[in-house]
Design a protein around this motif. Sequence first.
Motif, PDB file in Angstrom:
ATOM      1  N   GLU A  21       0.717  -1.180  -0.001  1.00 52.86           N
ATOM      2  CA  GLU A  21      -0.048  -0.152  -0.031  1.00 52.86           C
ATOM      3  C   GLU A  21       0.770   1.153   0.038  1.00 52.86           C
ATOM      4  N   ALA A  22       1.953   1.258   0.733  1.00 55.14           N
ATOM      5  CA  ALA A  22       2.918   2.372   0.872  1.00 55.14           C
ATOM      6  C   ALA A  22       3.378   2.663  -0.397  1.00 55.14           C
ATOM      7  N   ARG A  63       2.461   1.320  -3.382  1.00 53.71           N
ATOM      8  CA  ARG A  63       1.409   1.891  -4.495  1.00 53.71           C
ATOM      9  C   ARG A  63       1.090   3.446  -4.420  1.00 53.71           C
ATOM     10  N   ALA A  64       1.255   4.002  -3.196  1.00 53.25           N
ATOM     11  CA  ALA A  64       0.867   5.374  -3.055  1.00 53.25           C
ATOM     12  C   ALA A  64       2.024   6.436  -3.707  1.00 53.25           C
ATOM     13  N   ALA A  65       3.146   5.740  -4.197  1.00 54.94           N
ATOM     14  CA  ALA A  65       4.145   6.685  -4.720  1.00 54.94           C
ATOM     15  C   ALA A  65       4.419   6.281  -6.121  1.00 54.94           C
ATOM     16  N   THR A 118       5.563  15.002  -1.335  1.00 57.03           N
ATOM     17  CA  THR A 118       4.097  15.358  -1.255  1.00 57.03           C
ATOM     18  C   THR A 118       3.954  15.481   0.207  1.00 57.03           C
ATOM     19  N   LYS A 164       6.201   9.357  -7.635  1.00 54.08           N
ATOM     20  CA  LYS A 164       6.150  10.696  -7.150  1.00 54.08           C
ATOM     21  C   LYS A 164       7.574  11.117  -6.505  1.00 54.08           C
ATOM     22  N   VAL A 218       2.272   7.386   4.321  1.00 53.60           N
ATOM     23  CA  VAL A 218       1.884   6.148   3.626  1.00 53.60           C
ATOM     24  C   VAL A 218       1.871   4.994   4.432  1.00 53.60           C
ATOM     25  N   GLU A 272       3.017  13.055   2.363  1.00 53.47           N
ATOM     26  CA  GLU A 272       2.136  12.056   2.205  1.00 53.47           C
ATOM     27  C   GLU A 272       2.703  11.163   3.573  1.00 53.47           C
TER      28      GLU A 272
END
Length: 250
Positions: free
Chosen positions: A103-104, A106-108, A191, A152, A195, A193
């Motif tokens: 999940e972490a 995937r966010a990047a 960003t 990102k 994550v 974020e």
Amino acid sequence: MEEIKLMDEEGRRIDGRRPDELRPIKMKVGVLTRADGSAYLQWGKNKVLAAVYGPREVFPKHLQDPERALLRARYNMASFSVEERKRPGPDRRSIELSKVISEALRAAVFVEQFPKTSIDVFIEILQADAGTRIAGLVAASAALADAGIPMKDLVTGMTVGKVEDTLILDLCKEEDNYGQADLPIAIIPRTGEIVLLQMDGHMTQEEIDRALDMAIRGAMKVYEIQKRALLERYERLVREKEYIADISEV
Ligand code: CDP
């Protein structure tokens, strides 16, 4: 339970560190020939290898997503990585860690740029001494960058904990096992974020605020190490190319 003293009168930790001191970290990118991207990380006594394959054809095919790449990370602890032999194969813990790490990442990653494909990330913990989920994630994100996968930014992270009512950075195994709390966090620096964020044990709201601040500052040091390892990788490639150009002129 046996009483273990995790901090001395001078505020030194069990391994001699100060509360806000990191363990030594060494990282090398591009260590496996057959993977599209790879990284090897030594973080204190942790030894972690990450390999990335893809974007490539999805197998099994029914998992294919027409909108985006399927990003799957698998966290695996070698049987010889811990004090008491770990039974080989996935268990509850490694399934959970594979999920939160996937999940972490995937966010990047710009997964929408590679529909119908899969990006497979393998994290092998060769030696474990606490903080392996973050170490695995840090190595994996450098391996993704090494594979040339658009992101990102890198994902970086840190664990903060509490022993003897004091907040400490980057727990070792004794501190993880016998301390009062541990809080791993992963961020995308560009960003801002968060994550990954988990917590085990007890902290007050004020301690959590301070812990997050401490963790982010620590994570930024790891981020610099990741970037330096990637830079070294490309300098190595350039040198090899120049060498090939030199000998082909002979
Ligand atoms: O490694 P991380 O801190 O992300 O995860 P944990 O579940 O809090 O585990 C902390 C540490 O306990 C690991 O890094 C290992 O050193 C150790 N451990 C172990 O000795 N045997 C296991 N089956 C699992 C963890």
